[in-house]
Design a protein around this motif. Structure first.
Motif, PDB file in Angstrom:
ATOM      1  N   LEU A  40       0.502  11.547  -0.163  1.00  0.00           N
ATOM      2  CA  LEU A  40      -0.628  10.647   0.071  1.00  0.00           C
ATOM      3  C   LEU A  40      -1.803  11.411   0.679  1.00  0.00           C
ATOM      4  CD1 LEU A  40      -1.630   7.702   0.011  1.00  0.00           C
ATOM      5  CD2 LEU A  40      -0.708   7.430   2.324  1.00  0.00           C
ATOM      6  N   CYS A  41      -1.501  12.283   1.623  1.00  0.00           N
ATOM      7  CA  CYS A  41      -2.540  13.083   2.285  1.00  0.00           C
ATOM      8  C   CYS A  41      -3.291  13.930   1.247  1.00  0.00           C
ATOM      9  CB  CYS A  41      -1.879  13.964   3.348  1.00  0.00           C
ATOM     10  SG  CYS A  41      -3.058  14.945   4.276  1.00  0.00           S
ATOM     11  N   SER A  42      -2.534  14.628   0.394  1.00  0.00           N
ATOM     12  CA  SER A  42      -3.180  15.461  -0.634  1.00  0.00           C
ATOM     13  C   SER A  42      -4.026  14.613  -1.557  1.00  0.00           C
ATOM     14  CB  SER A  42      -2.143  16.157  -1.512  1.00  0.00           C
ATOM     15  OG  SER A  42      -1.346  16.967  -0.742  1.00  0.00           O
ATOM     16  N   ILE A 143      -2.303  13.871 -10.011  1.00  0.00           N
ATOM     17  CA  ILE A 143      -1.200  14.322  -9.162  1.00  0.00           C
ATOM     18  C   ILE A 143      -0.921  15.797  -9.457  1.00  0.00           C
ATOM     19  CG2 ILE A 143       1.230  13.893  -8.592  1.00  0.00           C
ATOM     20  CD1 ILE A 143       0.775  10.966  -9.246  1.00  0.00           C
ATOM     21  N   ASP A 144      -1.167  16.644  -8.461  1.00  0.00           N
ATOM     22  CA  ASP A 144      -0.991  18.090  -8.686  1.00  0.00           C
ATOM     23  C   ASP A 144       0.444  18.519  -8.387  1.00  0.00           C
ATOM     24  OD1 ASP A 144      -0.706  18.337  -5.953  1.00  0.00           O
ATOM     25  OD2 ASP A 144      -2.749  19.078  -5.617  1.00  0.00           O
ATOM     26  N   MET A 147       1.926  17.684  -4.937  1.00  0.00           N
ATOM     27  CA  MET A 147       2.195  16.246  -4.821  1.00  0.00           C
ATOM     28  C   MET A 147       3.439  15.865  -5.622  1.00  0.00           C
ATOM     29  SD  MET A 147      -1.804  15.429  -5.206  1.00  0.00           S
ATOM     30  CE  MET A 147      -1.990  13.692  -5.358  1.00  0.00           C
ATOM     31  N   VAL A 148       3.595  16.454  -6.787  1.00  0.00           N
ATOM     32  CA  VAL A 148       4.785  16.195  -7.604  1.00  0.00           C
ATOM     33  C   VAL A 148       6.036  16.616  -6.831  1.00  0.00           C
ATOM     34  CG1 VAL A 148       6.046  16.889  -9.685  1.00  0.00           C
ATOM     35  CG2 VAL A 148       3.625  16.319  -9.843  1.00  0.00           C
ATOM     36  N   GLN A 149       5.974  17.808  -6.243  1.00  0.00           N
ATOM     37  CA  GLN A 149       7.140  18.299  -5.480  1.00  0.00           C
ATOM     38  C   GLN A 149       7.439  17.388  -4.301  1.00  0.00           C
ATOM     39  OE1 GLN A 149       6.036  22.291  -4.448  1.00  0.00           O
ATOM     40  NE2 GLN A 149       6.739  23.125  -6.399  1.00  0.00           N
TER      41      GLN A 149
END
Ligand SMILES: [Mn+2]
Length: 319
Positions: A40-42, A143-144, A147-149
């Motif tokens: 969420l932060c990213s 979603i980078d 974020m996926v991880q």
């Protein structure tokens, strides 16, 4: 405080309208609270907002592949959010500081006790990270990889690697979409589930030595004492998932782990199989959680705590 319930579009509007976010995780952080908060932060940073994550306890090093990859901008916090926090008490050392100051809670625990001004609660989500995934998509945030991880880690850890009964078709659909981006999910699961430190191995040996089988072997009770922590060299952060051990014994329907937090304070974690509702059992001791995974805290000697727990477990098994 009674929280105002937001739906998915409500929470997305809230997030676009506010800024300078401080995102709180729960204490003794696990993969879901960290994965949810960091993703969420990213996402908020990508949106041009300022955001940072604050965790009440040290973050275990093995989550570093995503927690160390996010850098926080400098700013003064305005909007406090919590991710995967079911109860203000779970903020541990930070509970007092933020009580009454949390604008938005994002959660998936059906036992959630209102503490935030606004609440987005999806009780059907296996992990809070599923809620975050829905939010990011609805807000059209790309979603980078990090974020996926983070989201994959949250989902995988809260479902015990897609094994627990909370896993839904939607969980698999989201996991499939995340896998399609090409992350090394097998490495994430190896780190989360198939690797343990030597000190963890030591404390497991000691804790296993404490296991008692009760009520015709339908309940297993395990104790993790401060002495065991000291002798094994483990910190609280090394104990993640240890509560799965008692229920893993054949025939056990309610597995209980009692962990010493202070000389006379015990953190109780219960895991069960249907039809035994440990959230209901823990509620009798001022705790809560999910139907088959819940917890509470008991003040007293080890013997007193044990008796208190067993009184309620025995009753549940008899009913
Ligand atoms: Mn969770």
């Amino acid at each position: 405080m009674k929280s105002k319930r937001l739906d998915l579009s409500g929470v997305c509007s809230f997030l676009s309208e506010h800024d300078n976010y401080l995102i709180l995780t729960h204490g003794m952080p696990d993969g879901d609270t960290l994965g949810s908060a960091y993703a969420l932060c990213s996402g908020l940073i990508k949106l041009g907002k300022k955001a940072k994550v604050v965790c009440p306890d040290p973050i275990p090093a093995h989550y570093g592949y995503f927690t160390n990859a996010v850098s926080f901008p400098e700013f003064s916090e305005e909007t406090v959010i919590s991710a995967d926090v079911a109860d203000i008490k779970l903020l541990g050392a930070l509970a007092e500081k933020y009580e009454g100051k949390i604008e938005l809670a994002i959660d998936h625990h059906v036992s959630h006790r209102d503490f935030a001004k606004n609440l987005f609660l999806d009780g059907t989500a296996a992990a809070c990270a599923e809620c975050v995934y829905d939010i990011l998509n609805t807000m059209h945030i790309a979603i980078d990889e990090i974020m996926v991880q983070a989201i994959y880690t949250g989902i995988s850890t809260d479902t015990g690697c897609f094994k627990f009964s909370n896993t839904t078709p939607k969980t698999h659909v989201i996991a499939a979409e995340l896998m399609a981006s090409g992350i090394d999910f097998s490495e994430i699961n190896r780190v989360m589930f198939d690797t343990k430190s030597k000190s963890r191995m030591e404390i497991e040996k000691m804790a296993l030595g404490s296991v008692e089988l009760l009520y015709r072997d339908r309940c297993a009770l395990m104790a993790v004492t401060s002495k065991m922590l000291r002798e094994s060299g483990c910190t609280d952060a090394d104990l993640d998932g240890i509560t799965a051990i008692p229920r893993s014994i054949e025939g056990v329907q309610i597995g209980v782990t009692m962990r010493q937090k202070a000389p006379k304070v015990w953190k109780i974690s219960m895991r069960s199989y249907p039809p035994f509702d440990v959230a209901a059992i823990c509620a009798k001791m001022n705790g809560g959680g999910h139907k088959y995974a819940a917890g509470c805290e008991i003040v007293g000697t080890k013997r007193q705590a044990r008796e208190e727990i067993l009184k309620h477990v025995r009753k549940a098994l008899e009913d």
